[in-house]
Design a protein around this motif. Structure first.
Motif, PDB file in Angstrom:
ATOM      1  N   LEU A  74       0.828  -1.209   0.000  1.00  0.00           N
ATOM      2  CA  LEU A  74       0.000   0.000   0.000  1.00  0.00           C
ATOM      3  C   LEU A  74       0.861   1.257   0.000  1.00  0.00           C
ATOM      4  O   LEU A  74       0.443   2.293  -0.507  1.00  0.00           O
ATOM      5  CB  LEU A  74      -0.960  -0.007   1.191  1.00  0.00           C
ATOM      6  N   SER A  75       2.068   1.179   0.560  1.00  0.00           N
ATOM      7  CA  SER A  75       2.949   2.346   0.507  1.00  0.00           C
ATOM      8  C   SER A  75       3.376   2.609  -0.930  1.00  0.00           C
ATOM      9  O   SER A  75       3.431   3.752  -1.365  1.00  0.00           O
ATOM     10  CB  SER A  75       4.221   2.142   1.329  1.00  0.00           C
ATOM     11  N   LEU A  76       3.673   1.537  -1.647  1.00  0.00           N
ATOM     12  CA  LEU A  76       4.093   1.724  -3.031  1.00  0.00           C
ATOM     13  C   LEU A  76       2.997   2.388  -3.841  1.00  0.00           C
ATOM     14  O   LEU A  76       3.254   3.209  -4.700  1.00  0.00           O
ATOM     15  CB  LEU A  76       4.434   0.377  -3.677  1.00  0.00           C
ATOM     16  N   SER A  77       1.741   2.010  -3.543  1.00  0.00           N
ATOM     17  CA  SER A  77       0.664   2.573  -4.346  1.00  0.00           C
ATOM     18  C   SER A  77       0.025   3.783  -3.676  1.00  0.00           C
ATOM     19  O   SER A  77      -0.983   4.280  -4.158  1.00  0.00           O
ATOM     20  CB  SER A  77      -0.370   1.492  -4.648  1.00  0.00           C
ATOM     21  N   GLY A  78       0.606   4.234  -2.565  1.00  0.00           N
ATOM     22  CA  GLY A  78       0.161   5.495  -1.973  1.00  0.00           C
ATOM     23  C   GLY A  78      -1.214   5.465  -1.328  1.00  0.00           C
ATOM     24  O   GLY A  78      -1.904   6.467  -1.270  1.00  0.00           O
TER      25      GLY A  78
END
Lengths: 351, 718
Positions: free
Chosen positions: B296-300
């Protein structure tokens, strides 16, 4: 029908062999005579990709102080080879992306012309722009109220479709004709996204080098060592056994020319982290790669903490924690409770 | 492990499934040292078992050979002789037996449910027991190959089991399959083994499709094993590094809810797993959470992530840790105030017993930084952070000093007394220098030093820092270019400043061009080139118009910035026309500006200036007052009111003086205010004081930039 298809397939096959041989021939004009097995190999592209000597030769030429100018033959070869649109040959060029980026970024400050490197990077960027049609890379976030391939919805869905939540993985791409300073990070980031999409086929050495370069880019190798020497149990530092290794690596590093710490905005940090994440947790059988990837993640995490970028902190922190965990925590039923307690208590003690 | 397993199963099975006396299976029991419990199986007889026995008996002769090999192979395997086991297993013709095995499984399980009593099964149908034995043989063959390091062959062997079962049960494991526990167990083990083998052999695509085969249909795996497979698939999808699209047949079946990329599929799996954790179907697993955080961090997607962190049951994270995580999520989602509140909780009274969490302190310090009103709080965070860093965390002390230096600078701007301001300003530089000695490689510290020096009008040092900063970041920072251009303009070197802006326009992207164009126009005005400036504004406004039509800015704050810039451009133009005494043009520009944003002190201030230029003093005063009523601290209008009042003379002088004093409190470097103060002092007869004021006004004017430093220069990017 089939009799028509077969010859055309074989002609494309022969064409690609010829193209590869022509490429190898033009490389030999730059590097000098190449080993014979490569020239007569059945699959010259693959041999070229995995030939350690040639890779080494090309890397050291890329590191040469006068490389990367507009009239650099090697850069021109890399550019032309990438433009050949042969997927195999493109891999050969992508293989050198880490080195190109490293050398390019370390020289960006100097006033030298780096048009050769920039042309290659722009070619990667343009290639990726065409593939995506300039559109952003998005992820549709699953809504568990709808059933999916992997689960059934507990509540029957209403006739109205539930709103989809779209997340952006990589924003839209604008065409770029030159490398403007403020766009540099994005262009390199997109090139790295291309590299990541092919990472499964990349030779181990390329990935390994990339991880080593990350350590320099993050610029926290020294603080990592200091921290480890005095406080091996801190939240950031990892298992003790890494300690010695890092010191050894540090010694080696001094012999090599050190790379620069670079600005790491998210548009660059994110693709870097994805690549390092693959090296660390992807299914590689090479322990050496995992070790160097672990150091890279540690340095990147320190850098994220330093830059106080919450996105980068969260992502790098979870990679670091995953690397530290014993593998497979659900499967052994009688161990589950133990291991989760352990994690909780570890966290408490770390905190 | 495997040998005990199979032994146990035999014990279980044996109650339900009698073997023919000739079968080698019985021999196996004696070999394994297990006695056959032949106690009460007669009572459990039903016709299916009769069928089994019957068919086994019928087939004994033909199958004994395979069974024998299967059992012998197992023995060898259990002894650890993988080579020998392999040789034995290789004698079994799996390919030839496959159709019969499939048929046997399909028929026997189907008929058990639907078959009317008494109807006989087909002759020559293999017994379930034989099938199980053979499946086990395949499985052990695959294991042997694995142990011999032949992972690909092992995987191909193991795949046979899946193929057989899938052909027999195309819709997943049928309901009510009892009794075939050994068969089931073998199959489940094969489901788990296959993707692992492909991974070991380095075939990512095959591994992923093996996982999908195991997970898409219902194979009545128990929850933990199922979850484990789901987690493994998510991991391979997240980190495997190759995009392996979901096969067409899965996509068609399920319509709209099909993941379109690997990361999407991984997130789906992780969310399903998190739900299982929430329903306590499986135990808490830190790995799932960390994979989810990563994905989820990668996809913000930070608000979604925060929701999952909040759902985590107490006791898993310590409170400090949970608050830190939540603060990170909310701040990444752009909800800085929420994040700040959470951090305050984490560092508040209830947590006094613990040593403060350093990263939380730093995050707190950073969060205050975007909002000057929180400067004081930020100072506290940063000081506390410095207090708690020890030698190991030296680099973090650098970060804290940096932030502290910036906060001192903030506080200096809003301080009431001169002495306090001077003290804070020197503290600010001290902290920043300290940070720079620790963080030699950090360009952002250099930027902050340059900015602070510029604000304090130490122009030479500021230029040096700005150049050094731009070098360090390779010209990639818009703020760096602005800082340099402004500082050079403050040196009254407008020509060079304009050249720098031109360079910056070359080096930056389209979105940043707008700001630089305005700066360029201001520099042209300063060089008394109104015609050029008007041209530049024309380009600027055309670009703004184009952007507005394309709506190319992505966030609302960007949209607002462009809107503000448009208004400012019109206001600037009106100033130019006022100066050229072209009143009508000036009015038109102001109308345009007001149509963009009517409640802006700048518009009303410009109106005042226009009226004032036309000697309409009272009207001008009204316009200035409107500006001040919109923003009471709007310094230019204060100074202009004072200038008008000064002309009225008499009692108005003291009023004018108080306006000026107020203006100077807010902006001590405003040279116009000093100039007017000088005039007033002169009019009041205190010539000495007037001389001082004029001196100050002159000096400040000689070092003032074309645009206010504090308003134009953003903070550094840490």
């Amino acid at each position: 029908m089939s009799s028509e298809v077969v010859p055309s397939e074989s002609t494309t096959f022969w064409q690609s062999i010829q193209r590869a041989q022509a490429t190898i021939h033009s490389l030999s004009l730059i590097l000098g005579p190449l080993p014979e097995p490569l020239t007569f190999s059945e699959n010259p592209t693959i041999s070229l990709l995995h030939d350690a000597n040639i890779s080494h030769d090309i890397s050291s030429r890329l590191h040469h102080p006068n490389s990367g100018s507009g009239d650099d033959n090697l850069c021109r070869w890399l550019y032309d080879t990438f433009q050949s649109t042969d997927p195999g040959l493109q891999l050969v060029v992508l293989n050198f992306l880490p080195t190109i980026i490293r050398v390019y970024l370390s020289r960006v400050v100097s006033q030298k012309s780096l048009a050769g490197f920039e042309a290659i990077l722009l070619a990667f960027y343009a290639h990726e722009t065409v593939i995506r049609g300039g559109e952003p890379l998005t992820v549709i976030l699953p809504n568990l109220t709808n059933p999916s391939v992997y689960h059934e919805a507990k509540v029957p869905t209403k006739s109205k479709a539930v709103d989809l939540n779209i997340a952006i993985l990589s924003p839209a791409l604008e065409p770029c004709g030159t490398v403007r300073s403020t766009k540099r990070a994005r262009i390199i980031g997109v090139a790295l996204e291309l590299y990541y999409s092919k990472i499964h086929d990349m030779p181990l050495t390329s990935k390994q080098e990339f991880c080593e370069f990350c350590v320099d880019w993050a610029g926290h190798n020294r603080s990592l060592e200091e921290e480890k020497q005095s406080n091996p149990n801190s939240d950031v530092s990892c298992a003790d056994q890494q300690e010695e290794m890092i010191q050894v690596k540090g010694g080696e590093e001094e012999h090599k020319k050190k790379g620069r710490r670079i600005p790491l905005p998210w548009e660059l940090f994110q693709p870097i982290l994805r690549i390092v994440g693959h090296c660390l947790l992807g299914n590689s059988n090479s322990e050496e790669l995992k070790e160097v990837a672990l150091i890279a993640v540690q340095c990147l995490h320190l850098r994220a903490l330093h830059d106080m970028n919450p996105q980068a902190i969260l992502a790098s922190r979870s990679l670091l924690r995953l690397a530290k965990m014993p593998s497979d925590t659900i499967f052994k039923p009688h161990l589950v409770s133990d291991s989760s307690d352990l994690t909780a208590s570890q966290l408490a003690s770390n905190d | 492990m495997l040998c005990t397993c199979s032994g146990q199963q035999f014990q279980l099975e044996e109650n339900e499934m009698p073997q023919s006396p000739e079968s080698l299976a019985t021999r196996d029991f004696s070999v394994s040292g297990l006695s056959s419990k032949t106690g009460d199986w007669d009572s459990k007889f039903d016709d299916s078992q009769v069928d089994d026995v019957e068919s086994t008996l019928k087939e004994t002769l033909s199958l004994n050979y395979e069974e024998a090999r299967a059992l012998l192979g197992r023995l060898e395997y259990q002894r650890g002789n993988c080579d020998a086991a392999l040789q034995v297993f290789q004698g079994i013709d799996i390919r030839g037996l496959r159709p019969r095995m499939i048929k046997a499984i399909a028929e026997r399980t189907q008929h058990r449910k639907n078959r009317p009593k008494g109807e006989n099964l087909q002759v020559n149908l293999m017994s379930m027991h034989s099938v199980s034995l053979l499946l086990e043989a395949i499985f052990l063959k695959s294991k042997s190959l694995e142990q011999l390091g032949r992972h690909k062959d092992a995987a191909l062997e193991c795949k046979n089991i899946l193929d057989i079962i899938e052909s027999a049960w195309p819709d997943g494991m049928p309901e009510g399959v009892r009794g075939e526990s050994k068969l089931k167990e073998m199959f489940h083990k094969a489901l788990e083994l296959l993707p692992k083998l492909w991974k070991q052999a380095g075939f990512l695509e095959e591994a992923i499709s093996a996982y999908r085969r195991a997970l898409v249909r219902h194979w009545s795996l128990d929850l933990k094993r199922w979850a484990s497979l789901q987690k493994d698939l998510a991991t391979v999808l997240l980190y495997g590094g190759a995009e392996v699209p979901l096969p067409q047949q899965f996509q068609q079946v399920w319509g709209h809810m099909t993941p379109t990329s690997n990361i999407e599929e991984a997130i789906l799996l992780l969310l399903i797993l998190m739900r299982k954790v929430a329903f306590q179907e499986i135990n808490w697993d830190a790995e799932i959470m960390d994979h989810l955080i990563y994905a989820l961090s990668l996809s913000g997607q930070f608000e979604l992530l925060a929701g999952h962190v909040e759902q985590v049951l107490p006791g898993i994270y310590s409170r400090g840790e949970r608050w830190y995580l939540l603060a990170l999520c909310y701040s990444a989602a752009g909800l800085d105030d929420v994040a700040l509140n959470i951090l305050k909780k984490g560092l508040g009274h209830s947590e006094r017993k613990h040593k403060p969490h350093l990263p939380s302190l730093l995050l707190g310090a950073k969060l205050c930084y975007k909002n000057p009103y929180h400067a004081c709080e930020g100072t506290n965070f940063a000081m506390k952070a410095i207090e708690f860093t020890n030698n190991q965390e030296k680099h973090l002390r650098g970060v804290a000093s940096h932030l502290l230096g910036v906060y001192y600078g903030y506080c200096a701007q809003s301080s009431i007394s001169d002495s306090q301001r001077l003290r804070l300003q020197s503290e600010s530089l001290k902290s920043l220098h300290h940070a720079a000695t620790i963080e030699k490689d950090d360009p952002e510290v250099i930027y902050s030093l340059g900015r602070e020096n510029a604000i304090q009008r130490n122009l030479n040092t500021a230029v040096e820092s700005a150049i050094k900063y731009l070098d360090m970041v390779g010209g990639s920072s818009v703020s760096g270019w602005k800082l340099l251009a402004l500082v050079v303009s403050a040196e009254q070197n407008f020509k060079d400043a304009e050249a720098i802006v031109d360079l910056a326009i070359d080096e930056t992207g389209k979105v940043d061009h707008l700001d630089f164009l305005r700066l360029k126009a201001l520099l042209q005005v300063a060089q008394e080139q109104p015609r050029n400036a008007i041209d530049t504004y024309r380009i600027l406004l055309a670009m703004i118009q184009a952007q507005k039509e394309l709506k190319s800015w992505s966030t609302s704050s960007e949209g607002k910035a462009v809107k503000d810039l448009e208004m400012e451009a019109w206001v600037d133009l009106s100033f130019i026309y006022t100066k050229l005494e072209s009143w009508n043009d000036s009015y038109v520009c102001l109308e345009k500006a007001k149509s963009v944003e009517i409640f802006s002190p700048k518009c009303w201030h410009a109106t005042g200036m226009l009226l004032e230029a036309q000697s309409l003093h009272v009207d001008a005063l009204v316009a200035f007052s409107v500006a001040l009523s919109i923003e009471p601290d709007y310094v230019p209008s204060m100074v202009s009111i004072a200038a008008v009042l000064r002309m009225f003379g008499g009692k108005s002088l003291s009023l004018a003086r108080s306006f000026l004093m107020n203006a100077l409190r807010l902006e001590p470097t405003n040279h116009n205010a000093w100039l007017n103060l000088g005039y007033i002092s002169k009019a009041e007869g205190s010539l000495h004081q007037a001389a001082d004021c004029f001196q100050a006004a002159y000096e400040l004017r000689q070092s003032s930039p074309v645009q206010n430093f504090t308003q134009t220069l953003s903070n550094c990017h840490i």
